[in-house]
Design a protein around this motif. Structure first.
Motif, short mmCIF file in Angstrom:
data_model
loop_
_atom_site.label_atom_id
_atom_site.label_comp_id
_atom_site.label_asym_id
_atom_site.label_seq_id
_atom_site.Cartn_x
_atom_site.Cartn_y
_atom_site.Cartn_z
N GLY A 249 41.68 40.35 34.69
CA GLY A 249 41.10 39.57 33.60
C GLY A 249 39.59 39.65 33.47
O GLY A 249 38.97 38.79 32.85
N SER A 276 36.45 36.05 34.65
CA SER A 276 37.45 36.74 35.44
C SER A 276 38.44 35.74 36.02
O SER A 276 38.06 34.62 36.37
CB SER A 276 36.78 37.54 36.57
OG SER A 276 37.75 38.13 37.41
N GLU A 277 39.70 36.16 36.12
CA GLU A 277 40.72 35.34 36.79
C GLU A 277 40.75 35.61 38.29
O GLU A 277 41.29 34.82 39.05
CB GLU A 277 42.10 35.64 36.19
CG GLU A 277 42.25 35.17 34.74
CD GLU A 277 42.01 33.69 34.60
OE1 GLU A 277 42.59 32.90 35.38
OE2 GLU A 277 41.19 33.30 33.74
N PRO A 283 44.44 31.29 40.13
CA PRO A 283 43.40 31.80 39.22
C PRO A 283 42.00 31.31 39.61
O PRO A 283 41.80 30.15 39.96
CB PRO A 283 43.81 31.25 37.86
CG PRO A 283 45.28 31.02 37.98
CD PRO A 283 45.51 30.60 39.40
N ASP A 285 39.33 31.49 37.52
CA ASP A 285 38.69 30.87 36.35
C ASP A 285 37.17 30.98 36.43
O ASP A 285 36.43 30.01 36.16
CB ASP A 285 39.10 29.40 36.20
CG ASP A 285 40.58 29.24 35.90
OD1 ASP A 285 41.14 30.14 35.25
OD2 ASP A 285 41.17 28.23 36.34
#
Length: 749
Positions: A249, A276-277, A283, A285
């Motif tokens: 991500g 970015s995850e 995650p 976050d």
């Protein structure tokens, strides 16, 4: 009488003739000043008389003086990162101050000249930076040979650093500055000397200045293992807009735009947004935004004003350091977590003002003033359920800091035939006011269970230094002396009646360095000096003997450039510390561990095969021991022993550029008797850019291209998991980045 008149006329004609032709036969000097197109003096530029095979270098004011030069001689002027200038000496150029204005150009290893100076390797790193641009703020520090970093809190926390046998934590024994503004935070909520560089946009960096060891009079607190200074760009050659997408991500947007571009005024703004995850099961976050602007004004008197401002903020979640037994038993996966409520928020808003002026009498003035507002909040859980079997051991570290300061440097160069003496004196002040410096036990980030520490910290550092550099023929001798005065003050809010404790200390630290450069191919040098790092204010007030422990170091080394495209460097070094500090995060203290000694060797190799292919490698070995522990119990935990880093880079090979980089960190002791090992790792990254045309480029990169299973951060921790009857002491680690890909599009205009 007539004969006498004829003789007088002939004598007069002879005098006129001699006045006209004498400069053609009489050796004289060629002097002047070298500046960039923004009016900034260029120091350490070389001026070579190609006719007579002699040369000289410009001083900090950009001034130079080349003796034994005559009309008709051919001169070459060069400096790293600037286009060469060729000058033919004429009658007008001799015995006058000749102004040479140089324009920026690509960095080339062949432009690095071995000469009587103490910072040649800085130019080598600038070549590295130009050939292999960093793709993230995390990689900036890796440009310093032998400096390794590791992240262990989801990408938002300052990196753990390693250099010369030191586990530097987040900055305890390394001084870091950007444009003259300090990055290290004294008496920080998470660790003494905490240095978070995430506010720095990588593409805005112009150059990296570094030095290993405590050998530099202008460097003060935390300069024991070394220092790293970054200078941001004065002007953008082109506007840049870029977008990147990647694994897990990752999204990154970059914009850098000129907003003012006249002969006397330059200004640009830059912004960076990253989300970015992360590669963890929970995650991350992660979100970060950077805003940066810089304005430069050139006065007619060759003085320059710079104003820079930046704002940075970041939020993230973290999976923390996980115990090996939890992974081995299958309780969690390698990228799992025991407590996924870790993480934090941080922000920094800074304004930095710089002023420089070069006077006609070889005097240079530099002034820097800065102010910064800093916010920090971090949630961690190192021991899980060791102290609180019901709620867990999560802690919160928080602070609100205001930093202000001023630096003033004045230098004067005196020329005595083939000798020169440059005297630099400086003074400065830094003031940190930290409100609500807190350490608390918490639950799920929301509930405060217990305050362990809470109070206001005030810390001031006033300093002055004097440094002299004497150059004679091929010799350079540098003597320096630094004076630092610290004031520490703490208001404790957790006492029955709030207390206000105060103490202070004064420290003198001498320096002595010398270099012998028999020709422009080789240099031998000796560096020595005394440095220091301050302790946390809260700890000092508990133990006033541990305020400003000293370190004593020495380097002996060689820099050799046998051919134009090859440079080799080697150094033997030693460093003794009066006090080894270990930060104990969940107790909020910096624990003294006694005296320590380190010694080692640094090796480096740079090879530019042609204008397209560049190779480099750095090898270090360090031996670190505690001097006050029993034999067999004297290992210093996490001190790096053997490191290797390097790469192969391709530049503008048709439409392609890019390369491979690698880094290896050997096995290290994880505890005092080396009964537990922190495993080493070898990681390889790859990057490739393709220029579609003059404006558009495609970006592709791979991190950990061989998908090594490596541990980025490792600590021996005594912890207890839910349901365990007893605690276990073992390695707790943060897994390193797995195989990941990023692609992007860059547009320059």
């Amino acid at each position: 009488m007539k004969g006498k008149r004829i003789f007088k006329k002939q004598g007069l004609l002879m005098q006129v003739f001699l006045l006209c032709v004498w400069p053609m036969f009489c050796q004289t000097s060629f002097s002047g000043k070298i500046m960039d197109d923004m009016g900034k003096p260029i120091s350490e530029a070389y001026v070579v008389n190609k006719t007579r095979k002699i040369f000289c270098y410009s001083n900090v004011s950009g001034k130079f003086k080349l003796e034994d030069t005559k009309i008709g001689d051919s001169l070459e002027v060069g400096a790293l990162g600037y286009k060469k200038e060729l000058i033919l000496v004429t009658n007008k150029t001799l015995n006058t101050d000749f102004l040479i204005v140089m324009s920026e150009d690509t960095y080339q290893l062949k432009e690095v000249i071995v000469r009587p100076t103490l910072n040649i390797l800085n130019e080598v790193v600038d070549v590295d930076l130009a050939m292999t641009p960093v793709k993230s703020s995390q990689e900036i520090l890796r440009k310093v040979p032998g400096l390794f970093i590791g992240q262990h809190a989801g990408g938002g926390k300052a990196e753990q650093m390693f250099l010369r046998g030191f586990d530097l934590d987040h900055g305890t024994d390394i001084s870091i500055n950007v444009d003259g503004m300090p990055v290290n935070m004294v008496s920080h909520a998470h660790g003494q000397g905490y240095a978070d560089l995430h506010f720095l946009i990588p593409e805005s960096i112009k150059s990296v200045d570094f030095g290993k060891g405590p050998y530099y009079a202008e460097k003060g607190n935390f300069n024991t293992a070394g220092y790293v200074d970054f200078e941001t760009k004065t002007i953008l050659n082109k506007n840049v807009a870029e977008i990147q997408l990647g694994s897990f991500g990752l999204k990154r947007g970059l914009g850098m735009f000129n907003v003012l571009n006249t002969s006397n005024d330059k200004a640009y703004i830059a912004s960076e947004i990253i989300t970015s995850e992360g590669y963890f099961e929970s995650p991350q976050d992660f979100e970060r935004i950077n805003l940066f602007g810089k304005y430069n004004h050139l006065f007619s008197s060759s003085s320059r004003l710079t104003i820079a401002a930046n704002h940075f903020q970041s939020t993230w979640n973290a999976s923390g350091q996980i115990p090996e037994r939890a992974v081995a038993s299958g309780l969690i996966g390698r990228f799992g977590s025991i407590d996924d409520t870790e993480g934090g928020t941080t922000s920094r808003t800074s304004i930095n003002l710089g002023f420089s002026k070069a006077f006609e009498n070889d005097i240079a003035l530099k002034l820097a003033a800065f102010t910064s507002n800093y916010q920090f909040q971090l949630f961690s859980n190192f021991t899980f359920f060791l102290n609180d079997p019901v709620n867990g051991d999560q802690i919160k570290q928080e602070e609100n800091r205001f930093v202000s300061g001023l630096n003033l440097n004045l230098s004067k160069t005196i020329y005595l035939e083939d000798k020169s003496l440059t005297v630099t004196t400086g003074t400065g002040l830094r003031n940190d006011r930290i409100k609500d410096n807190e350490l608390s036990r918490t639950l799920n980030r929301n509930t405060t269970l217990q305050n362990i520490q809470l109070g206001n910290v005030s810390e001031r550092n006033a300093y002055a230094f004097l440094s002299g550099k004497f150059k004679w023929n091929r010799w350079l001798v540098n003597l320096g002396l630094r004076l630092d005065r610290f004031t520490f003050e703490y208001s404790d809010f957790l006492q029955n009646s709030p207390t206000n404790e105060k103490t202070g200390d004064v420290l003198f630290t001498p320096k002595f360095n010398m270099a012998y450069t028999p020709n422009n191919r080789i240099q031998f040098y000796l560096k020595s000096g005394v440095g220091f790092h301050s302790n946390d204010t809260r700890t000092i007030l508990q133990n006033t003997d541990q305020k400003l422990p000293k370190s004593y170091g020495a380097d002996i080394g060689i820099i050799w450039k046998p051919i134009e495209g090859l440079l080799f460097n080697a150094a033997l070094w030693t460093l003794h510390s009066d006090q080894e500090f270990v930060y104990v995060g969940d107790e909020g203290i910096v624990e003294p561990n006694g005296k320590s000694a380190r010694y080692g060797v640094d090796l480096g190799l740079r090879s530019q095969i042609n204008e397209h292919v560049f190779l480099y490698a750095d090898v270090t070995y360090s031996h670190a021991r505690s001097l006050e522990a029993e034999e067999g119990m004297d290992y210093i935990p996490l001190a790096p022993g053997f490191t290797l880093s390097g790469g192969l880079q391709l530049s503008k090979m048709k439409n392609f550029s890019g390369g491979l980089t690698y880094r290896y960190l050997g096995n290290r002791p994880a505890n005092e008797d080396f009964s537990i090992t922190a495993n080493g790792y070898f990681v390889t990254d790859m990057s490739l850019n393709y220029a579609v045309n003059n404006n558009i480029s495609l970006i592709f990169g791979i991190e950990n291209m061989f998908n090594a299973k490596w541990k980025e951060a490792q600590f021996v921790t005594n912890s207890r998991l839910a349901g365990e009857e007893r605690s276990v002491e073992e390695i707790h680690f943060t897994p390193g980045t797995p195989f990941s890909v990023r692609t992007g599009l860059r547009y320059v205009f």
